[in-house]
Motif scaffolding. Structure first.
Motif, short mmCIF file in Angstrom:
data_model
loop_
_atom_site.label_atom_id
_atom_site.label_comp_id
_atom_site.label_asym_id
_atom_site.label_seq_id
_atom_site.Cartn_x
_atom_site.Cartn_y
_atom_site.Cartn_z
N ARG A 76 -21.38 27.33 9.02
CA ARG A 76 -22.01 26.26 8.26
C ARG A 76 -21.83 26.45 6.75
O ARG A 76 -21.49 25.52 6.02
N TYR A 77 -22.04 27.68 6.31
CA TYR A 77 -21.94 27.95 4.87
C TYR A 77 -20.51 27.73 4.38
O TYR A 77 -20.29 27.15 3.30
N GLU A 78 -19.51 28.16 5.14
CA GLU A 78 -18.13 27.96 4.72
C GLU A 78 -17.79 26.48 4.70
O GLU A 78 -17.07 26.01 3.79
N THR A 79 -18.29 25.71 5.66
CA THR A 79 -18.01 24.27 5.67
C THR A 79 -18.62 23.58 4.47
O THR A 79 -17.98 22.74 3.81
N VAL A 80 -19.89 23.89 4.16
CA VAL A 80 -20.55 23.28 3.00
C VAL A 80 -19.84 23.65 1.71
O VAL A 80 -19.65 22.82 0.80
N THR A 81 -19.40 24.89 1.59
CA THR A 81 -18.71 25.34 0.37
C THR A 81 -17.39 24.58 0.19
O THR A 81 -17.06 24.14 -0.92
N LYS A 82 -16.65 24.40 1.28
CA LYS A 82 -15.39 23.66 1.18
C LYS A 82 -15.62 22.21 0.79
O LYS A 82 -14.89 21.65 -0.04
N GLU A 83 -16.64 21.57 1.36
CA GLU A 83 -16.93 20.17 1.02
C GLU A 83 -17.33 20.05 -0.46
O GLU A 83 -16.90 19.11 -1.15
N GLN A 84 -18.13 20.98 -0.95
CA GLN A 84 -18.53 20.93 -2.35
C GLN A 84 -17.33 21.11 -3.28
O GLN A 84 -17.19 20.40 -4.29
#
Length: 749
Positions: free
Chosen positions: A401-409
């Motif tokens: 989840r954290y990696e996905t949110v970081t990529k989207e940001q």
């Protein structure tokens, strides 16, 4: 021709009776040895050779036989030992005893050759025996090799220089190269030293072999202890070699119980040797390295031996599931799978990131309502019962989840920058002073379109700015003085540390005087010179540069230089006999600084400066204080102390001679006073008249000083002693004119 068995048995019985006789009375040793040598020689049977070799080893190592008689008997047995070693002897018992006998004989015969250089034949036989043992040492069995190690240790110990305890009694000194005369007819000192160095390397080679024999290593370590204790020239080399030796690295698997015992024995022997060296010499320069090596020995032995003795660990298998091909074979049950719901829509937050349950009641519960101690009591038992597989799945889900949110940001931030850059680049009419960050405010419609997207796209979790340390607050005068005093105390601690360290300075180096550098090295003299110059040269001009009005002289605030001077004064008085050189360095610096300041003040007055510059003389103040502190503790035997003080101070004043004259008040120190003044009269001509006036005053005032002072005055002022000698029988009257002229005859400085 072989002897009958019965004859050999009878001879052994007779030889044992002879041994009992010498054990009861050591005076029979010379007779017994001369009688048994033909019987137990190289042509005798094996049993007799064994008995003879054992008896010789026992004889020359017995404390009952005096060393003088051993030296007399040593040349007589060399021929028999040499012939026995030349035989193709394979019996280990005979070889062991013979090598032990040679190890005992070598220092005895060495001292015999030193005292009898004409007996060159005996020394040649001993050299032949030594070369034969060294040549065959590697082919001997292990018990004989251990005896050869002892022989090598004796040779190295004899052929290196030792200490001479009493040169008047050479017979009581230890046998070493130090007792050999330089021009000896037989013994060549350079060749013996070179041979000892090579044999020492051969002795230490056992620590550098790829595979070490525990028996040889332990025997070598036990033999090195006397060399470390008695031979300081090679002690550091031996200790350095031992520090590079790790027993666990010189053995190879498999680690059987025998190998583990061998490693443990070598480690314990090396550790015992180093501990013994530290106890005998706690101030050894390698004490720190030896202590570290002791800890490493224990750690390496544990890692290499105990790890190998443990049972084989369980096979490593994945914790989040097993391969399908292994499940049936291992009868393993697949761990339960955790259902991870997708992350809740909306702006990213820590709450949504760590929420893995779909229960609305649990997700909406506020944990902050519970007290912290209750949360700890609940959480600790729950964490102890958590399934490892489910915990790993939960951690992996949060990480994804954290990696996905970081990529989207990051993607949204890049898109926003691409939208803003064309608007900035299309407008080429900006003035040069405008910066790219000064973007014009957007209209109401654009604000409504952009504002809702910014908080959703940029939920920065952590945002840090530049950090700058604040400026420290200014120090007050009291705080600055306290900091200065602490710095001075630290420098004095360095002086005390330098006093305990051995000085490596070459005494033949030239002293540079006032032009030498204070920080050229880190010995005691350098720290003392640094302190004295901090007290004298650092504040130069600050004390005299203040424009003080009349009546304000002496009202200045205390400076760090005064603190250094006071500390130096107390430090010297604690041991003025041993620290007198520090006081002389300090007083010479004070006198030099005073003269420089006076010269500078005179040049300023010549240039026409109106302001009056007051130069304070520190030399006169502190030389009197130091002299007043030393004089009460001097006795009649301290003539060297007072003469050195008066000869090394840069200037002698009237006040100093008056302080020296005060010694005459004590009848026991009258001669001390007269001798000190006589030295100044003879060897310091500028102060001669001043000292003669003081000595004349002492002569007229103290009757006990007249015998010694009269001799000096009779040589330098004979006219002053005649009236007093003529008036010895008369009553005392007013002081003579010579004494009254003393106060007026002092030359101007």
């Amino acid at each position: 021709m072989a002897q009958p068995v019965d004859d050999v048995a009878n001879q052994v019985v007779q030889l044992n009776a002879a041994r009992k006789l010498v054990l009861g009375d050591a005076a029979f040793y010379p007779q017994i040895i001369s009688g048994i040598l033909p019987i137990v020689g190289p042509h005798a049977r094996l049993e007799l050779r064994r008995w003879g070799a054992d008896f010789l080893a026992e004889t020359f190592s017995s404390p009952m036989l005096p060393p003088v008689q051993k030296q007399q008997l040593a040349p007589n047995v060399l021929q028999s030992i040499q012939e026995t070693l030349l035989l193709p002897e394979t019996d280990s018992a005979v070889l062991q005893s013979l090598v032990q006998t040679v190890a005992s004989l070598y220092p005895l015969l060495f001292r015999h050759i030193v005292n009898h250089p004409d007996d060159k034949q005996s020394w040649e036989k001993m050299n032949a025996i030594k070369q034969d043992i060294l040549r065959r040492m590697d082919s001997f069995t292990c018990p004989v090799k251990i005896c050869c190690v002892k022989f090598l240790q004796r040779v190295v110990q004899v052929q290196t220089s030792g200490l001479i305890a009493d040169p008047r009694r050479p017979d009581q000194n230890e046998t070493s190269l130090a007792i050999v005369p330089r021009a000896h007819a037989v013994l060549a000192i350079p060749h013996l030293e070179a041979e000892a160095s090579g044999l020492l390397d051969r002795l230490l080679g056992v620590f550098q072999e790829e595979t070490s024999d525990a028996l040889l290593v332990n025997a070598t370590l036990n033999c090195l202890a006397p060399l470390i204790r008695t031979r300081s020239t090679i002690a550091n080399k031996i200790i350095t070699t031992i520090l590079d030796f790790y027993p666990a690295k010189h053995v190879h698997p498999p680690f059987t119980p025998t190998v583990r015992v061998s490693v443990k024995s070598m480690e314990r022997t090396a550790r015992a040797l180093l501990i013994n060296v530290i106890k005998k010499n706690p101030s050894h320069p390698l004490v720190g390295k030896m202590q570290v090596h002791i800890e490493r020995l224990m750690q390496s032995r544990v890692e290499m031996t105990e790890d190998a003795s443990r049972k084989r660990g369980f096979p490593v298998e994945p914790t989040d599931g097993l391969d399908n091909a292994k499940r049936v074979r291992l009868d393993a049950v697949a761990p339960p799978l955790l259902q991870i719901p997708p992350m809740a829509p909306g702006p990213a937050s820590f709450d949504k990131l760590f929420t893995l349950t779909q229960d609305i009641g649990l997700s909406s519960f506020d944990v902050k309502q519970l007290p912290s101690d209750l949360v700890v009591k609940i959480a600790v038992p729950l964490l102890a019962q958590v399934n490892q597989s489910m915990l790993t799945q939960a951690v992996d889900a949060i990480r994804n989840r954290y990696e996905t949110v970081t990529k989207e940001q990051n993607l949204a931030r890049q898109q926003q920058q691409q939208q803003q850059h064309p608007a900035v680049d299309d407008d080429d009419d900006y003035e040069p002073e405008y910066q790219p960050m000064d973007v014009p405010e957007s209209g109401p419609e654009e604000a409504d379109a952009v504002a809702p997207e910014v908080p959703e796209v940029q939920p920065d979790l952590v945002s840090l700015g530049s950090f700058v340390l604040p400026q420290p607050p200014p120090l007050s005068e009291e705080e600055a003085a306290e900091v200065g005093r602490s710095a001075v105390s630290r420098v004095f601690s360095m002086i005390n540390a330098a006093e305990t360290e051995p000085s490596t300075k070459n005494k033949s180096q030239q002293q540079l005087g006032f032009s030498r550098l204070a920080g050229s090295n880190f010995d005691r003299e350098a720290w003392v010179l640094l302190l004295t110059r901090l007290a004298t040269r650092a504040p130069a001009g600050l004390e005299s540069g203040d424009k003080l009005g009349k009546g304000q002289v002496g009202k200045r605030s205390p400076m760090i230089s005064d603190s250094i001077r006071e500390t130096l004064y107390r430090y010297i008085l604690e041991d003025f006999r041993g620290r007198l050189s520090i006081g002389m360095t300090w007083l010479n610096e004070e006198w030099y600084n005073d003269r420089i300041q006076m010269s500078t003040a005179a040049s300023r007055r010549d240039d026409g400066e109106e302001s009056e510059i007051n130069v304070q003389s520190h030399y006169d103040t502190w030389v009197l204080r130091l002299l007043d502190g030393i004089l009460p503790y001097l006795d009649s035997r301290d003539i060297k102390v007072i003469v050195r003080f008066l000869s090394e101070i840069p200037e002698v004043t009237v006040h100093i001679t008056q302080r020296v004259a005060s010694l005459a008040k004590d009848p026991e120190r009258v001669n001390l006073c007269v001798q000190a003044l006589m030295y100044l009269i003879m060897f310091r001509p500028p102060a001669r008249e001043m000292c003669l006036n003081t000595l004349e005053d002492v002569y007229q005032t103290y009757e006990e000083s007249r015998p010694a002072a009269g001799k000096v005055l009779a040589k330098w002022r004979p006219q002053q002693t005649q009236p007093t000698e003529q008036a010895n029988g008369a009553t005392e009257s007013a002081p003579p004119a010579a004494a009254q002229d003393t106060t007026t005859s002092t030359p101007a400085e």
